[in-house]
Write an enzyme that holds these catalytic residues in place. Structure first.
Site, PDB file in Angstrom:
ATOM      1  N   ASP A 234       0.794  -1.125  -0.044  1.00 15.75           N
ATOM      2  CA  ASP A 234       0.070   0.129   0.113  1.00 15.75           C
ATOM      3  C   ASP A 234       1.075   1.139  -0.121  1.00 15.75           C
ATOM      4  O   ASP A 234       2.222   1.189   0.595  1.00 15.75           O
ATOM      5  CB  ASP A 234      -0.936  -0.190   1.137  1.00 15.75           C
ATOM      6  CG  ASP A 234      -2.261   0.929   0.893  1.00 15.75           C
ATOM      7  OD1 ASP A 234      -2.104   1.803  -0.090  1.00 15.75           O
ATOM      8  OD2 ASP A 234      -3.290   0.870   1.754  1.00 15.75           O
TER       9      ASP A 234
HETATM   10  C1  BGC Z   1      -4.868   3.219  -0.253  1.00 18.79           C
HETATM   11  C2  BGC Z   1      -5.066   2.344  -1.157  1.00 18.79           C
HETATM   12  C3  BGC Z   1      -4.835   2.915  -2.823  1.00 18.79           C
HETATM   13  C4  BGC Z   1      -3.540   3.543  -2.680  1.00 18.79           C
HETATM   14  C5  BGC Z   1      -3.145   4.382  -4.016  1.00 18.79           C
HETATM   15  C6  BGC Z   1      -3.764   4.220  -0.351  1.00 18.79           C
HETATM   16  O1  BGC Z   1      -3.706   5.503   0.422  1.00 18.79           O
HETATM   17  O2  BGC Z   1      -5.006   2.815   1.078  1.00 18.79           O
HETATM   18  O3  BGC Z   1      -6.201   1.783  -1.154  1.00 18.79           O
HETATM   19  O4  BGC Z   1      -4.975   1.947  -3.748  1.00 18.79           O
HETATM   20  O5  BGC Z   1      -3.386   4.669  -1.669  1.00 18.79           O
HETATM   21  O6  BGC Z   1      -3.994   5.505  -4.215  1.00 18.79           O
END
Ligand code: BGC
Length: 726
Positions: free
Chosen positions: A254
């Site tokens: 993540d």
């Molecule tokens: C989120 C993810 C997301 C990623 C990219 C993160 O803050 O938890 O779910 O895919 O950002 O935007």
């Protein structure tokens, strides 16, 4: 003449470029051509949403996109601001609880196909979704990106989504692995959960995603488990995901979830992406080299502190991901914003809307009789596709509920609108603006008085409220501040209920809300965040063109203390968060404690009625490796078509470890014409009877007696039949 007789030479194509060769051969061939620097480069980001390929070898970049409800608009290379493209608006599909509420895997397939085609058209290789974290508490701000509280339902619903997305040569990246159940302190909190709850509740949907869906990518979560961040977690990534489940794809951190180079190197992370430019803090530009999986990793290899063994495994996995997606020359071209995608969004929304209560058959409203219809509430006019965090979208067009109602009604009735309350007057996320200015000068009292005056004159009243995507509601990065409705909506609803008996309340949210006015309101519908076609889908259900057939994918508790995480567990946690409730999540807790829900898991009404016959069982006992079948006849006893969801729960009577009273093990959605009958048939194997024995670390089925419950919700048991496991 020498040479005249020999065949013309066909140029030799490198093995890694030859799609007719087995995947593993291609991967090994590419790997052995790569330098150490190239191997390091391919395992971390080069921009907000891309990682480099190997320029020298013609291996392309890998492009990711959020996920999970539509294709995110383009941001700048190195910033979260919009890139200001004009060709990146998408179709917004209903939020995932709505998909789960259809209880129809065909709808999942439709969803996956359409969103996969949009990802492909936008030339994305990885779709960051779907999300399958279990709904532990209604306070979690990200529940609207997940599929509810039950491991069986979410497992069955996630698989077709993944399979259809990946037919487009786009990887589904299933998130957030695992135990990501709060947003507060999401980068720090350490989940303390027993193995039974981990394996029986929190992991099954991920396992199904990998083993049945064949997911090519998994996104480890931000939080910690057993003291290690999930993005470099020996237990979750190496032991379970890659070990026990045999996952051959890539784990993609993540964004900004990596905190330690050595752990990331050794504990199963394959690809690092970041929210912060240098992976550590905001602001440094062009510092991707400072990512944990960049120069710090390379230095450890060069100094001999780490070997290239783990690195090569990561590179193999990333290469496999690139071969499956970016380098797949057989993939289709995709499509965007076409009528088929809008139709899919509308149909899924229509099947996911849940009729919670309908006393006196107040709904559907009848345009032959109801000529003056009042619509009240901010969510009737608010765009919901903008906001909520990374799932925020830029849509080609969003029909708000009021737009949809007006369009549907045309000149058949008079639609009046009253605001009722003021909530969030703007909508913006990362520079995408809804363009709506919903500011309002009237006082709260005046707004209610105006709504009541209009309600007294109306033939029918539709209140459309609930939550929105603002921080503190259904939104990433923060959790909800209360179970109740915000902005004083309870008072508006009470006042409307007193003014007009033909009242329907439509709750737009991704989460359960409290309803202190429940006895006073005859008709209540759960509307979800429905995406581009929101208003059109709602109007069809409100006026009866579509017969509601959604069933809740999670429990609506009367009060927050009725939820296990709040009654005996901890929520939110700061450092450690103890899941003391163990396996007793959602209806499993309500059953154990005999707590009546406001609306139970699996509940959903229809405009028609159904009769479900006594079940017949193929035999009364089952042996190890054997199976039995249970069948019941389902008849539509009303005078219009409709669909019923028949649910099979199984309860174990004696076992060496505590078990829930019953657990969902099967469901069938039957679409039936008026008077028509169909058969709901369930096969039960010993697999369905197993629990996870944490001492033996294996799934076991113990001999003894079991009950199969045929139900239309966790509280509405129609029939039960006993059988034994020998
Ligand atoms: C989120 C993810 C997301 C990623 C990219 C993160 O803050 O938890 O779910 O895919 O950002 O935007």
């Amino acid at each position: 003449m020498v040479g005249c007789t020999s065949a013309p030479q066909t140029p030799q194509i490198a093995v890694y470029l030859d799609e007719s060769k087995p995947m593993d051969e291609r991967v090994e061939d590419a790997l052995q051509r790569m330098t150490l620097r190239e191997k390091i480069d391919i395992i971390h980001a080069q921009s907000k949403f891309s990682s480099p390929g190997v320029e020298r070898l013609g291996i392309p970049e890998l492009w990711c996109t959020d996920g999970p409800h539509g294709i995110r608009p383009e941001v700048m290379w190195d910033e979260w601001d919009q890139a200001k493209w004009t060709n990146d608006s998408c179709t917004a599909f209903p939020a995932l609880p709505c998909l789960a509420a259809t209880w129809n895997p065909d709808m999942s397939a439709k969803y996956g196909k359409a969103i996969g085609e949009e990802a492909r058209y936008r030339e994305k290789d990885v779709l960051l979704g779907p999300g399958v974290n279990i709904y532990r508490t209604p306070m979690n701000g990200r529940n609207f990106e997940y599929m509810g509280e039950d491991p069986h339902l979410s497992s069955k619903m996630v698989v077709p989504y993944i399979q259809e997305v990946q037919k487009n040569g786009v990887a589904a990246c299933v998130k957030h692995f695992a135990l990501n159940n709060q947003e507060i302190e999401r980068h720090a909190v350490n989940v303390v959960v027993d193995d039974r709850a981990l394996y029986e509740i929190y992991l099954p949907a991920f396992k199904a995603a990998v083993q049945e869906g064949g997911a090519w990518a998994i996104m480890p979560a931000y939080n910690r488990y057993k003291g290690q961040h999930c993005c470099h977690n020996q237990y979750l990534l190496n032991d379970i995901l890659k070990g026990e489940w045999g996952f051959d794809g890539a784990t993609i951190s993540d964004w900004g979830g990596v905190h330690d180079t050595k752990e990331a190197a050794l504990h199963g992370l394959d690809l690092e992406f970041g929210s912060w430019t240098n992976g550590l803090n905001w602001g440094a530009s062009n510092a991707y080299d400072m990512y944990h999986m960049a120069m710090p990793y390379m230095k450890m290899i060069e100094s001999g502190e780490l070997t290239t063994k783990a690195l090569d495994d990561k590179v193999r996995r990333v290469l496999r991901l690139i071969f499956r997606t970016a380098m797949n020359t057989k993939k289709p071209f995709g499509s965007m914003n076409n009528e088929e995608h809008l139709e899919a969004a509308r149909e899924i929304a229509g099947e996911g809307i849940v009729l919670l209560k309908n006393d006196n058959n107040v709904l559907p409203f009848d345009l032959n009789k109801q000529k003056n219809i009042l619509v009240v509430g901010e969510n009737a006019i608010k765009m919901m596709t903008v906001g909520g965090g990374s799932s925020s979208l830029k849509v080609r067009k969003e029909f708000t509920p009021l737009d949809g109602i007006k369009l549907y009604v045309g000149d058949k009735a008079n639609i009046i609108y009253e605001r009722g309350y003021v909530g969030d007057v703007t909508g913006e996320y990362n520079g995408v603006k809804s363009g709506q200015d919903l500011s309002e000068n009237r006082s709260a009292e005046q707004l209610i008085a105006d709504a009541v005056a209009a309600a007294q004159k109306a033939d029918a009243v539709i209140f459309i409220g609930g939550l929105n995507k603002k921080e503190g509601q259904d939104c990433e990065g923060a959790d909800r501040s209360e179970l109740g409705l915000p902005y004083g909506q309870d008072a508006v609803i009470e006042a409307l209920a007193a003014a007009n008996k033909n009242l329907a309340v439509i709750n737009i949210s991704g989460n359960a809300v409290a309803m202190p006015w429940i006895e006073k309101v005859p008709s209540i519908m759960q509307g979800w965040f429905l995406g581009s076609e929101s208003g059109n889908a709602l109007a069809k259900v409100i006026f009866g063109e579509v017969n509601p057939s959604g069933h809740l994918p999670f429990t609506f508790p009367v009060k927050i203390e009725d939820n296990a995480a709040h009654a005996v567990g901890e929520w939110p946690g700061k450092e450690d968060v103890h899941y003391n409730e163990s396996i007793f999540v959602g209806y499993r807790w309500a059953d154990k404690e005999q707590i009546k829900a406001l609306f139970p898991f699996g509940h959903g009404l229809s405009y028609t009625t159904f009769a479900v016959s006594e079940p017949t069982i193929s035999k009364n006992s089952i042996k190890e490796g054997g199976k039995l079948t249970i069948k019941c006849k389902v008849t539509n006893t009303g005078n219009r078509e409709g669909a019923e969801v028949v649910q099979l729960y199984i309860g174990d009577h004696e076992s060496s470890l505590p078990r829930p009273v019953k657990e969902l093990k099967g469901f069938k959605k039957l679409h039936l014409a008026a008077g028509e009958s169909g058969v709901a048939e369930f096969t039960i194997t010993d697999e369905d009877l197993k629990f996870f024995d944490d001492k033996r670390h294996e799934w076991v089925a113990e001999a003894g007696s079991f009950t199969a419950y045929i139900a239309t919700s966790a509280e509405e048991i129609l029939h039960q039949v006993d059988f034994t496991l020998k």
